[in-house]
Structure formats: structure tokens, C-alpha cells
Design a protein around this motif. Structure first.
Motif, PDB file in Angstrom:
ATOM      1  N   ARG A 106       0.953  -1.480   0.451  1.00 26.18           N
ATOM      2  CA  ARG A 106      -0.127   0.088   0.043  1.00 26.18           C
ATOM      3  C   ARG A 106       0.704   1.404  -0.069  1.00 26.18           C
ATOM      4  NH1 ARG A 106      -4.483  -1.041   4.735  1.00 26.18           N
ATOM      5  NH2 ARG A 106      -2.528  -1.506   5.801  1.00 26.18           N
ATOM      6  N   ARG A 107       1.923   0.779  -0.367  1.00 26.56           N
ATOM      7  CA  ARG A 107       2.511   2.308  -0.409  1.00 26.56           C
ATOM      8  C   ARG A 107       2.470   2.964  -2.296  1.00 26.56           C
ATOM      9  NH1 ARG A 107       7.766   1.961  -1.298  1.00 26.56           N
ATOM     10  NH2 ARG A 107       7.741  -0.600  -1.565  1.00 26.56           N
ATOM     11  N   ARG A 108       2.458   4.387  -2.064  1.00 27.77           N
ATOM     12  CA  ARG A 108       2.466   4.651  -3.503  1.00 27.77           C
ATOM     13  C   ARG A 108       3.656   5.579  -3.847  1.00 27.77           C
ATOM     14  NH1 ARG A 108      -3.035   9.051  -3.526  1.00 27.77           N
ATOM     15  NH2 ARG A 108      -4.346   7.319  -2.417  1.00 27.77           N
ATOM     16  N   ILE A 109       3.686   5.160  -5.067  1.00 26.20           N
ATOM     17  CA  ILE A 109       5.071   5.471  -6.095  1.00 26.20           C
ATOM     18  C   ILE A 109       5.038   5.785  -6.573  1.00 26.20           C
ATOM     19  CG2 ILE A 109       7.099   4.638  -7.085  1.00 26.20           C
ATOM     20  CD1 ILE A 109       6.959   1.943  -5.282  1.00 26.20           C
ATOM     21  N   PRO A 110       5.856   7.418  -7.340  1.00 30.34           N
ATOM     22  CA  PRO A 110       5.715   8.509  -8.399  1.00 30.34           C
ATOM     23  C   PRO A 110       6.213   6.914  -9.872  1.00 30.34           C
ATOM     24  CG  PRO A 110       7.014   8.797  -6.963  1.00 30.34           C
ATOM     25  CD  PRO A 110       6.746   8.180  -6.799  1.00 30.34           C
ATOM     26  N   VAL A 111       5.356   7.284 -10.719  1.00 28.34           N
ATOM     27  CA  VAL A 111       5.610   6.782 -12.206  1.00 28.34           C
ATOM     28  C   VAL A 111       4.971   7.297 -13.540  1.00 28.34           C
ATOM     29  CG1 VAL A 111       5.970   3.943 -11.008  1.00 28.34           C
ATOM     30  CG2 VAL A 111       4.217   5.074 -12.146  1.00 28.34           C
ATOM     31  N   ARG A 112       6.081   7.236 -14.219  1.00 27.35           N
ATOM     32  CA  ARG A 112       5.981   7.141 -15.900  1.00 27.35           C
ATOM     33  C   ARG A 112       5.460   6.096 -16.268  1.00 27.35           C
ATOM     34  NH1 ARG A 112       9.627   9.935 -16.999  1.00 27.35           N
ATOM     35  NH2 ARG A 112       8.928  11.938 -16.446  1.00 27.35           N
ATOM     36  N   ILE A 113       4.440   6.165 -16.725  1.00 28.29           N
ATOM     37  CA  ILE A 113       3.888   4.665 -17.569  1.00 28.29           C
ATOM     38  C   ILE A 113       3.612   5.637 -19.291  1.00 28.29           C
ATOM     39  CG2 ILE A 113       1.759   3.497 -17.215  1.00 28.29           C
ATOM     40  CD1 ILE A 113       1.086   3.413 -14.886  1.00 28.29           C
ATOM     41  N   SER A 114       3.688   4.257 -19.555  1.00 24.85           N
ATOM     42  CA  SER A 114       4.083   4.210 -21.094  1.00 24.85           C
ATOM     43  C   SER A 114       3.498   3.618 -22.187  1.00 24.85           C
ATOM     44  CB  SER A 114       5.312   4.864 -21.995  1.00 24.85           C
ATOM     45  OG  SER A 114       6.171   5.679 -21.536  1.00 24.85           O
ATOM     46  N   VAL A 115       2.959   3.768 -22.756  1.00 27.09           N
ATOM     47  CA  VAL A 115       1.844   2.516 -23.223  1.00 27.09           C
ATOM     48  C   VAL A 115       1.872   2.436 -24.572  1.00 27.09           C
ATOM     49  CG1 VAL A 115      -0.495   1.273 -23.351  1.00 27.09           C
ATOM     50  CG2 VAL A 115       0.375   2.303 -21.783  1.00 27.09           C
ATOM     51  N   SER A 116       2.600   1.467 -25.288  1.00 26.78           N
ATOM     52  CA  SER A 116       2.368   0.843 -27.331  1.00 26.78           C
ATOM     53  C   SER A 116       1.488   0.026 -27.775  1.00 26.78           C
ATOM     54  CB  SER A 116       4.137   0.684 -27.097  1.00 26.78           C
ATOM     55  OG  SER A 116       4.677   1.840 -26.659  1.00 26.78           O
ATOM     56  N   GLU A 133       8.675   3.454 -15.240  1.00 28.15           N
ATOM     57  CA  GLU A 133       9.297   4.128 -15.277  1.00 28.15           C
ATOM     58  C   GLU A 133       9.458   4.503 -13.619  1.00 28.15           C
ATOM     59  OE1 GLU A 133      13.373   7.951 -15.887  1.00 28.15           O
ATOM     60  OE2 GLU A 133      10.784   7.023 -17.261  1.00 28.15           O
ATOM     61  N   ASP A 134      10.207   4.337 -12.739  1.00 30.45           N
ATOM     62  CA  ASP A 134      10.274   4.360 -11.106  1.00 30.45           C
ATOM     63  C   ASP A 134      10.583   6.067 -11.017  1.00 30.45           C
ATOM     64  OD1 ASP A 134      10.047   4.688  -8.165  1.00 30.45           O
ATOM     65  OD2 ASP A 134      11.711   3.382  -7.947  1.00 30.45           O
ATOM     66  N   LEU A 135       9.867   6.900 -10.306  1.00 32.30           N
ATOM     67  CA  LEU A 135      10.500   8.324 -10.856  1.00 32.30           C
ATOM     68  C   LEU A 135      10.665   8.863  -9.080  1.00 32.30           C
ATOM     69  CD1 LEU A 135       7.989   9.950 -13.011  1.00 32.30           C
ATOM     70  CD2 LEU A 135      10.195   9.693 -13.429  1.00 32.30           C
ATOM     71  N   LYS A 203      18.226   6.054  -8.087  1.00 33.27           N
ATOM     72  CA  LYS A 203      17.305   5.379  -9.583  1.00 33.27           C
ATOM     73  C   LYS A 203      17.571   3.602  -9.555  1.00 33.27           C
ATOM     74  CE  LYS A 203      16.582   9.149 -11.582  1.00 33.27           C
ATOM     75  NZ  LYS A 203      15.225   9.507 -11.944  1.00 33.27           N
ATOM     76  N   GLY A 204      18.140   2.873  -8.985  1.00 36.15           N
ATOM     77  CA  GLY A 204      18.158   1.945  -9.070  1.00 36.15           C
ATOM     78  C   GLY A 204      16.972   0.964  -8.234  1.00 36.15           C
ATOM     79  N   PRO A 205      16.867  -0.511  -8.756  1.00 38.32           N
ATOM     80  CA  PRO A 205      15.535  -1.122  -7.368  1.00 38.32           C
ATOM     81  C   PRO A 205      16.249  -1.254  -6.448  1.00 38.32           C
ATOM     82  CG  PRO A 205      17.204  -2.986  -8.610  1.00 38.32           C
ATOM     83  CD  PRO A 205      17.713  -1.206  -9.423  1.00 38.32           C
ATOM     84  N   PHE A 206      15.271  -1.410  -5.472  1.00 35.25           N
ATOM     85  CA  PHE A 206      15.298  -1.299  -3.545  1.00 35.25           C
ATOM     86  C   PHE A 206      14.618  -2.353  -3.537  1.00 35.25           C
ATOM     87  CE2 PHE A 206      13.271  -0.890   0.283  1.00 35.25           C
ATOM     88  CZ  PHE A 206      13.933  -0.902   1.293  1.00 35.25           C
ATOM     89  N   VAL A 207      15.369  -3.531  -3.286  1.00 35.28           N
ATOM     90  CA  VAL A 207      14.779  -5.320  -3.220  1.00 35.28           C
ATOM     91  C   VAL A 207      14.587  -5.459  -1.838  1.00 35.28           C
ATOM     92  CG1 VAL A 207      15.157  -6.976  -3.977  1.00 35.28           C
ATOM     93  CG2 VAL A 207      16.051  -5.450  -5.906  1.00 35.28           C
ATOM     94  N   LYS A 208      13.665  -5.558  -1.488  1.00 36.89           N
ATOM     95  CA  LYS A 208      13.350  -6.542  -0.076  1.00 36.89           C
ATOM     96  C   LYS A 208      13.207  -7.775   1.135  1.00 36.89           C
ATOM     97  CE  LYS A 208       9.874  -5.670   3.983  1.00 36.89           C
ATOM     98  NZ  LYS A 208       9.242  -5.020   4.848  1.00 36.89           N
ATOM     99  N   ILE A 209      13.597  -8.372   1.005  1.00 40.36           N
ATOM    100  CA  ILE A 209      13.184 -10.358   1.658  1.00 40.36           C
ATOM    101  C   ILE A 209      13.633  -9.776   3.356  1.00 40.36           C
ATOM    102  CG2 ILE A 209      15.971 -10.521   1.476  1.00 40.36           C
ATOM    103  CD1 ILE A 209      14.441 -13.699   0.118  1.00 40.36           C
ATOM    104  N   ASN A 210      12.471 -10.939   3.630  1.00 36.90           N
ATOM    105  CA  ASN A 210      12.832 -11.127   5.314  1.00 36.90           C
ATOM    106  C   ASN A 210      13.141 -12.240   5.214  1.00 36.90           C
ATOM    107  OD1 ASN A 210      11.720 -12.035   7.491  1.00 36.90           O
ATOM    108  ND2 ASN A 210      10.039 -10.706   7.194  1.00 36.90           N
ATOM    109  N   CYS A 211      14.306 -12.407   6.074  1.00 36.42           N
ATOM    110  CA  CYS A 211      14.296 -13.592   6.359  1.00 36.42           C
ATOM    111  C   CYS A 211      15.018 -14.593   6.970  1.00 36.42           C
ATOM    112  CB  CYS A 211      16.629 -13.106   6.763  1.00 36.42           C
ATOM    113  SG  CYS A 211      17.714 -11.821   5.872  1.00 36.42           S
ATOM    114  N   GLY A 212      13.916 -14.445   7.795  1.00 36.99           N
ATOM    115  CA  GLY A 212      13.147 -15.146   8.677  1.00 36.99           C
ATOM    116  C   GLY A 212      11.964 -16.244   8.137  1.00 36.99           C
ATOM    117  N   ALA A 213      10.840 -15.764   6.899  1.00 38.51           N
ATOM    118  CA  ALA A 213       9.674 -15.601   6.640  1.00 38.51           C
ATOM    119  C   ALA A 213       9.955 -16.579   5.512  1.00 38.51           C
ATOM    120  CB  ALA A 213       9.276 -14.723   5.502  1.00 38.51           C
ATOM    121  N   LEU A 214      11.192 -17.816   5.416  1.00 39.78           N
ATOM    122  CA  LEU A 214      11.355 -18.282   4.689  1.00 39.78           C
ATOM    123  C   LEU A 214      12.134 -20.101   4.993  1.00 39.78           C
ATOM    124  CD1 LEU A 214      11.457 -17.139   0.524  1.00 39.78           C
ATOM    125  CD2 LEU A 214       9.735 -17.638   1.525  1.00 39.78           C
TER     126      LEU A 214
END
Length: 478
Positions: A106-116, A133-135, A203-214
Motif C-alpha cells: 500500500r505504498r504510493r510510488i510516482p511513476v511514468r507509464i507509457s503504453v504502446s 519508470e520509477d520517478l 534510480k536502481g531497484p530497492f529489493v526487500k526480503i524477510n530472512c525469517g519468512a522462508l
């Protein structure tokens, strides 16, 4: 001097790859190689393909999204009825717009969406390709970096939070490993993401993983990836979270739950920045900054032999201790007002604040669940309140049914209370311990959700992995 090309060389046709080579290119690998989010949909706007960058951004598994209506996967403010492909129905040209993408948490991330539009070999339209594109780069948090009340999505004006905020710009601009410690619910996840957004890696990805969930075997595959055939069910190559976070940040929450065998592999990566997938012999370089968080005492775990000392020192280059809400003097009214305004605005309710009697109850409460619990209380009030000010009747029942005290009992006293039974209170009973309250709330949520853990987690107001961990902790039968 460099030789100028001859007329023959100028007019020579450009060599193209033979069709046989193009046919050998894996479309999924091609999508995953893109530095931005990509999703392909058919004419009915159902997802045909989703690359890992977009899956990571919105917090879903790419395979789980296949076949779903696009509007259920790419949730945004203006795309309630359509995913956006309809904008190109009457046009052969690309359509581009900015929007807020709503993630799984439920976070809001500003993005630019292009449709082709997508067409087959005969020119017949068969679907659409959307680029996302993540802005939310450093400019998204610039207005808060200089603010005395916050950093990113983390707010506070207490002295201890001011000291923390003063360190964060320096930490964000460094590339060293960060260890964030603090009690459950203090905002460690928000702090980690705020550091990423204020860094050069935004500008790069923010990747999250829970080490106790798996389980350990699945966690190794999730972190480091696997090769096809590495184990039963490995039907294709998977890159793993380290490679998905290339040129970005990998956030390891609950690092204290990482198995010892994987601690060795993590330490190896921190030393040489090379990922070796499960079942593979060839390493892959990954430019990743590691941010780890835990509510556990890692120093004590090192002394007990449950956490590697060398890994602890490798992660503990930059240490951030997030204070509990009890330590943040003056922040409770600020946070209550902030979350109430936010949730009431989302619901379209003209709530002006808390009534004095309500505020007195809330200021006298201990908040063992910290900011997360306070946020859930404010959201609860926003849903129930039909008046201009929140009254005590709108509060969660556990805040008004029994007396609540500012100070927690000492561990020994709490244990004695459980052993000897409740002592006399105002109504002849003792205040219910938070652990009992939390276990009861989880049981009630599971009953309401008919055993569905995802819906129960939404009712309780926590992540599904957190709910699963608490179910095991309290021994609740599902």
C-alpha cells in the motif's frame, strides 16, 4: 589519422542477425534485461508477461501475475477501471502519462507509464506493452531532507529522532553496509527505503526480503538464485534477489533469523560482490549495497554462537538504532495527528482530530507495538468515527476495556504474574499482558478470515510473514 570510410563502405548494408539467432533469444530474459518495468497485456488487458524489475517494484511474483487483469496488478489512482491500455485503442502512437502506483504493501510510488500497441507479423493488433519508470528518485525526498520533522517517510521531532535524522544524509551518500536495529514496529523498513531514495542508487531497484519468512533451502534460492534442475521444481533459471538489486539496494530484514549456513554465503558476497546461484558454478558480479535490520540483539547472538562474529562486524559498518516510541518524547501527538489526517483523507472523512478524553487515553498508553501499533489505532479510528472528533468509543476495545499503564512490567514481574495468576486490579482483575492481547487478536482475525492468513494479516495490520511468525510463536492452531 583515422582512415575515412570509402563510398563502398558507406553504402554497405548493415549486417543483421540471422532469424535463427533471434529465435534463440529468450523473451523473458529480454524483458528482465530492461532497466525499467515492463508488462505485456492482451486485448482483454490480461497480463501475458511481467519482468522482474516491475515485479520487484510492486511487490509480487512475476509468475503469480500471469493471466490476471492488468488493473489488479498495476493498481494506480487513475487506473481503477482500466489498466491504461485503452488509451491507445483509437491511436497507433505511444501514450505516456505520470501516475502513482500502489504497491502490495500500500505504498504510493510516482511513476511514468507509457503504453504502446503490439502487433503480429501481419500488422494485426494483439495487445499492448506498458513501460513503467520509477520517478521516486532523490528529488522525491529533497523537501524532507532539510525538514526538522522528518527524513523520507519517517517523521518525528523528539531529540532522539533529531539525532538520527542528522546522521541519515551522510549514511545515504555512503556505499557501506548499514545495520538498522530497534524494536518491532519502530519504522526500520521505512528508514531503509528512505536511505535508498536519498542515495546515488535511487534510480536502481530497492529489493526487500524477510530472512525469517522462508525455510533455509528456499531462502538460499530467493537470495542467490538457482539454475534449472538445481532441485525438484526448478524448471527454469532464477536470478535471485542479489542480481535483481544490481545497481540498487538489497534490504535484508530480520537478519537475525538468517541460518548459519547462509551467513557464510552472505559474508562471501560482501567480500567479493559475486553471486553463485544454487546448482551453478559460474559467478555473477552484482553491484549491490546491503542494508540489514533486526529487532534482535546480534551481539548476544554472537556470544551464544547463533550469529557469526565476522558477519556481524561486516554488516555493522554503519549502525542506526531506531528508538522505541516510549523514548520519543513529544512524538506521539504528532504521529497521531499525521496518521489520522492521512487515513481520514483517504476515506473522505472530515475528522478534525481527537477529543480531549480520547487523547488522554492515547497519551497514557505504552504502545508496545510502537509506531506500527499507533498507525493501526489511528486507521481504526478513521474507519469508525462518524463525528468531527474521535471519541473514546471509537478506540480499539483493548484500550478502554481494561486499565492501561505507561510503564511495562519488568520481565521477572511479568513472568511471576503469569505463574501466580492475576492480582487484584480496579475490577478485581489485572491488566491483560500485551502478549495475551496480541494472541487473542490474531485468533479473532483468523476466525473472521476463516483461516485465510493473507486476509487475517490485513485485519491485524501486519505483513503475512510477520503473522505467520507470531502464529508459530504463540502456538496458535490454524
Amino acid at each position: 589519422m583515422p582512415r575515412s570510410p570509402s563510398d563502398k563502405e558507406k553504402t554497405a548494408p548493415v549486417k543483421r542477425a540471422p532469424a535463427s539467432v533471434l529465435k534463440r533469444i529468450d523473451p523473458a530474459a529480454l524483458l528482465d534485461a530492461a532497466a525499467f518495468g515492463l508488462v505485456a497485456v492482451d486485448l482483454d488487458e490480461r497480463v501475458l508477461a511481467l519482468n522482474e524489475r516491475l515485479a520487484t517494484l510492486i511487490g509480487v511474483q512475476a509468475q503469480d501475475a500471469l493471466g490476471l487483469p492488468c488493473v489488479q496488478v498495476l493498481r494506480n489512482r487513475s487506473g481503477v477501471q482500466r489498466c491504461g491500455a485503452g488509451e491507445t485503442l483509437e491511436s497507433e502512437e505511444n501514450v505516456s502519462r505520470t501516475d502513482d502506483l500502489i504497491t502490495r504493501d500500500r505504498r504510493r510510488i510516482p511513476v511514468r507509464i507509457s503504453v504502446s500497441p503490439l502487433a503480429d507479423e501481419s500488422g494485426l493488433r494483439i495487445g499492448y506493452l506498458k513501460t513503467v519508470e520509477d520517478l521516486s528518485g532523490p528529488e522525491a525526498t529533497d523537501h524532507l531532507l532539510g525538514s526538522s520533522y522528518g527524513f523520507g517517510a519517517v517523521i518525528g521531532r523528539s531529540l532522539c529522532m533529531q539525532r538520527l535524522f542528522s546522521m541519515l544524509p551522510v549514511v545515504a551518500q555512503s556505499d557501506a553496509s548499514v545495520l538498522i536495529t530497534g524494536e518491532t514496529g519502530t519504522g526500520k523498513d521505512l528508514l531503509a527505503e528512505a536511505i535508498h531514495q536519498a542515495s546515488d542508487r535511487a534510480k536502481g531497484p530497492f529489493v526487500k526480503i524477510n530472512c525469517g519468512a522462508l525455510p533455509a533451502t528456499l531462502l538460499e534460492s530467493e537470495l542467490f538464485g538457482h539454475k534449472k534442475g538445481a532441485f525438484t521444481g526448478a524448471v527454469e533459471d532464477r536470478p535471485g534477489r542479489f542480481r535483481m538489486a544490481h545497481r540498487g539496494t538489497l534490504y535484508l530484514t530480520e537478519i537475525g533469523d538468517l541460518p548459519l549456513a547462509l551467513q557464510v554465503k552472505l559474508l562471501t558476497f560482501l567480500d567479493d560482490k559475486v553471486v553463485y546461484p544454487l546448482g551453478g558454478t559460474v559467478g555473477h558480479a552484482a553491484d549491490v549495497r546491503v542494508v540489514a535490520a533486526t529487532h534482535r540483539d546480534l551481539g548476544e547472538m554472537v556470544r551464544r554462537g547463533r550469529f557469526r562474529e565476522d558477519l556481524f562486524y561486516r554488516l555493522n559498518v554503519l549502525r542506526l538504532q531506531v528508538p522505541s516510541l516510549r523514548e520519543r518524547e513529544g512524538d506521539i501527538p504528532l504521529l497521531l495527528d499525521y496518521f489520522l489526517k492521512r487515513h481520514s483523507a483517504e476515506l473522505g472523512r472530515p475528522i478534525q482530530g481527537f477529543a480531549p478524553r480520547t487523547l488522554k487515553i492515547l497519551l497514557g498508553y505504552d504502545y508496545p507495538g510502537n509506531v506500527r501499533e499507533l498507525k493501526n489505532i489511528a486507521e481504526h479510528c478513521a474507519h469508525l468515527c462518524q463525528e468531527k472528533r474521535v471519541q473514546p468509543v471509537h478506540l480499539p476495545a483493548y484500550l478502554t476495556e481494561k486499565p492501561v499503564v505507561r510503564q511495562r512490567p519488568a520481565p521477572a514481574a511479568a513472568e511471576a504474574a503469569v505463574t501466580k495468576g492475576p492480582g487484584p486490579g480496579e475490577n478485581g482483575t489485572a491488566p491483560e499482558a500485551w502478549s495475551h492481547i496480541e494472541a487473542r487478536l490474531i485468533r479473532e482475525a483468523l476466525v473472521k478470515a476463516r483461516g485465510h492468513r493473507g486476509r487475517a494479516a490485513q485485519i491485524v495490520g501486519c505483513a503475512r510473514s510477520t503473522l505467520w511468525r507470531k502464529i508459530k510463536h504463540y502456538g496458535i492452531e490454524v
